[in-house]
Scaffold this motif. Structure first.
Motif, mmCIF file in Angstrom:
data_model
loop_
_atom_site.group_PDB
_atom_site.id
_atom_site.type_symbol
_atom_site.label_atom_id
_atom_site.label_comp_id
_atom_site.label_asym_id
_atom_site.label_seq_id
_atom_site.Cartn_x
_atom_site.Cartn_y
_atom_site.Cartn_z
ATOM 1 N N TYR A 158 1.798 -5.432 -1.464
ATOM 2 C CA TYR A 158 1.746 -6.654 -0.664
ATOM 3 C C TYR A 158 0.929 -7.730 -1.377
ATOM 4 O O TYR A 158 0.225 -7.449 -2.352
ATOM 5 C CB TYR A 158 1.122 -6.359 0.702
ATOM 6 N N ALA A 159 1.000 -8.937 -0.873
ATOM 7 C CA ALA A 159 0.212 -10.054 -1.395
ATOM 8 C C ALA A 159 -1.273 -9.675 -1.377
ATOM 9 O O ALA A 159 -1.714 -8.883 -0.528
ATOM 10 C CB ALA A 159 0.463 -11.298 -0.558
ATOM 11 N N PRO A 160 -2.082 -10.228 -2.300
ATOM 12 C CA PRO A 160 -3.502 -9.881 -2.387
ATOM 13 C C PRO A 160 -4.275 -10.034 -1.073
ATOM 14 O O PRO A 160 -5.235 -9.291 -0.837
ATOM 15 C CB PRO A 160 -4.039 -10.834 -3.461
ATOM 16 N N ALA A 161 -3.877 -10.946 -0.209
ATOM 17 C CA ALA A 161 -4.602 -11.143 1.056
ATOM 18 C C ALA A 161 -4.667 -9.875 1.889
ATOM 19 O O ALA A 161 -5.650 -9.644 2.599
ATOM 20 C CB ALA A 161 -3.953 -12.264 1.857
ATOM 21 N N PHE A 162 -3.662 -9.035 1.815
ATOM 22 C CA PHE A 162 -3.658 -7.792 2.596
ATOM 23 C C PHE A 162 -4.809 -6.879 2.169
ATOM 24 O O PHE A 162 -5.361 -6.170 2.996
ATOM 25 C CB PHE A 162 -2.311 -7.076 2.460
ATOM 26 N N GLY A 163 -5.165 -6.899 0.895
ATOM 27 C CA GLY A 163 -6.270 -6.095 0.406
ATOM 28 C C GLY A 163 -7.630 -6.643 0.789
ATOM 29 O O GLY A 163 -8.619 -5.911 0.785
ATOM 30 N N ARG A 164 -7.678 -7.929 1.131
ATOM 31 C CA ARG A 164 -8.947 -8.557 1.524
ATOM 32 C C ARG A 164 -9.164 -8.513 3.026
ATOM 33 O O ARG A 164 -10.259 -8.828 3.501
ATOM 34 C CB ARG A 164 -8.966 -10.012 1.056
ATOM 35 N N ARG A 185 5.140 -13.169 -0.215
ATOM 36 C CA ARG A 185 5.542 -12.658 -1.523
ATOM 37 C C ARG A 185 4.939 -11.266 -1.744
ATOM 38 O O ARG A 185 3.797 -11.009 -1.372
ATOM 39 C CB ARG A 185 5.024 -13.631 -2.578
ATOM 40 N N MET A 186 5.724 -10.388 -2.336
ATOM 41 C CA MET A 186 5.256 -9.054 -2.707
ATOM 42 C C MET A 186 5.509 -8.838 -4.200
ATOM 43 O O MET A 186 6.393 -9.459 -4.775
ATOM 44 C CB MET A 186 5.985 -7.958 -1.912
ATOM 45 N N ASP A 187 4.737 -7.947 -4.788
ATOM 46 C CA ASP A 187 4.926 -7.527 -6.165
ATOM 47 C C ASP A 187 5.642 -6.175 -6.103
ATOM 48 O O ASP A 187 5.033 -5.160 -5.749
ATOM 49 C CB ASP A 187 3.573 -7.411 -6.861
ATOM 50 N N VAL A 188 6.945 -6.177 -6.399
ATOM 51 C CA VAL A 188 7.756 -4.975 -6.248
ATOM 52 C C VAL A 188 8.515 -4.691 -7.532
ATOM 53 O O VAL A 188 9.106 -5.587 -8.147
ATOM 54 C CB VAL A 188 8.734 -5.112 -5.057
ATOM 55 N N GLU A 189 8.502 -3.435 -7.915
ATOM 56 C CA GLU A 189 9.279 -2.936 -9.044
ATOM 57 C C GLU A 189 10.207 -1.870 -8.478
ATOM 58 O O GLU A 189 9.795 -1.012 -7.701
ATOM 59 C CB GLU A 189 8.334 -2.349 -10.091
ATOM 60 N N ALA A 190 11.491 -1.983 -8.823
ATOM 61 C CA ALA A 190 12.489 -1.011 -8.378
ATOM 62 C C ALA A 190 13.295 -0.550 -9.582
ATOM 63 O O ALA A 190 13.844 -1.382 -10.314
ATOM 64 C CB ALA A 190 13.407 -1.624 -7.330
ATOM 65 N N ASP A 191 13.331 0.745 -9.791
ATOM 66 C CA ASP A 191 14.078 1.332 -10.905
ATOM 67 C C ASP A 191 13.719 0.685 -12.242
ATOM 68 O O ASP A 191 14.579 0.412 -13.079
ATOM 69 C CB ASP A 191 15.591 1.240 -10.654
ATOM 70 N N GLY A 192 12.428 0.382 -12.420
ATOM 71 C CA GLY A 192 11.937 -0.139 -13.686
ATOM 72 C C GLY A 192 12.022 -1.640 -13.866
ATOM 73 O O GLY A 192 11.626 -2.160 -14.904
#
Length: 182
Positions: free
Chosen positions: A174-180, A75-82
């Motif tokens: 990306y999912a939070p795991a990528f930051g960890r 899962r990703m957190d994505v915003e496109a065109d608002g």
């Protein structure tokens, strides 16, 4: 599901189960040994994404009952065109080193993209080799429209509905795991 392949003993592609965890670890450790982030990073990433509940599609390729490849879309957190859009990140994909170059990774990715489409996911991102991922429809030009910590020449995206218009811009996390991942 059984992919078409260049050889008669194509592995079966199926959903990964908890019983596959050790085999999946071993595949990622073997496939990424000696890379920049080392063999441990990808295996840890898979476990963290699973533990966080952020896995959308996790598939294995098995030949004669032995798991030989794995792909994960998270899962990703994505915003496109608002607007928020359903999105998935491809990472990692691995095949046992002795079986690489035989179409197993290709079959896993294509099966994963099909599963994402069935889930109604609109866009997928990947950070990878510019010579490999465009064959699936990933584009650095589309990804360049999104602000992301991973932005750059290896950051690519694809619309899962090939007839959908490309967003003008947005943000992709990306999912939070990528930051960890250390």
């Amino acid at each position: 599901m059984r992919p078409t392949s260049r050889w008669p003993d194509a592995p079966a592609i199926r959903a990964a189960t908890a019983a596959d965890a050790d085999a999946i670890d071993a595949i990622h450790r073997a496939a990424f040994a000696g890379t920049d982030h080392g063999y441990q990073g990808e295996a840890d990433l898979v476990r963290m994404i699973d533990a966080d509940g952020d896995a959308l599609v996790s598939l294995v390729a098995a030949r004669d009952g032995v798991v030989v490849g794995h792909v994960l879309f998270s899962r990703m957190d994505v915003e496109a065109d608002g607007s928020a859009v359903r999105a998935a990140g491809l990472a990692p994909v691995s095949v046992l080193p002795g079986l690489q170059g035989q179409g197993i990774g290709d079959a896993l990715i294509r099966a994963g993209l099909d599963a994402l489409r069935k889930q109604g996911v609109a866009i997928s991102f990947v950070l990878g080799h510019a010579d490999y991922y465009p064959r699936f429809g990933y584009s650095p030009d589309l990804a360049s429209r999104f602000a992301s910590p991973f932005a750059g020449p290896h950051f690519m995206a694809m619309m899962l509905d090939s007839h959908a218009a490309w967003p003008l811009g947005g943000r992709a996390d990306y999912a939070p795991a990528f930051g960890r991942l250390g």
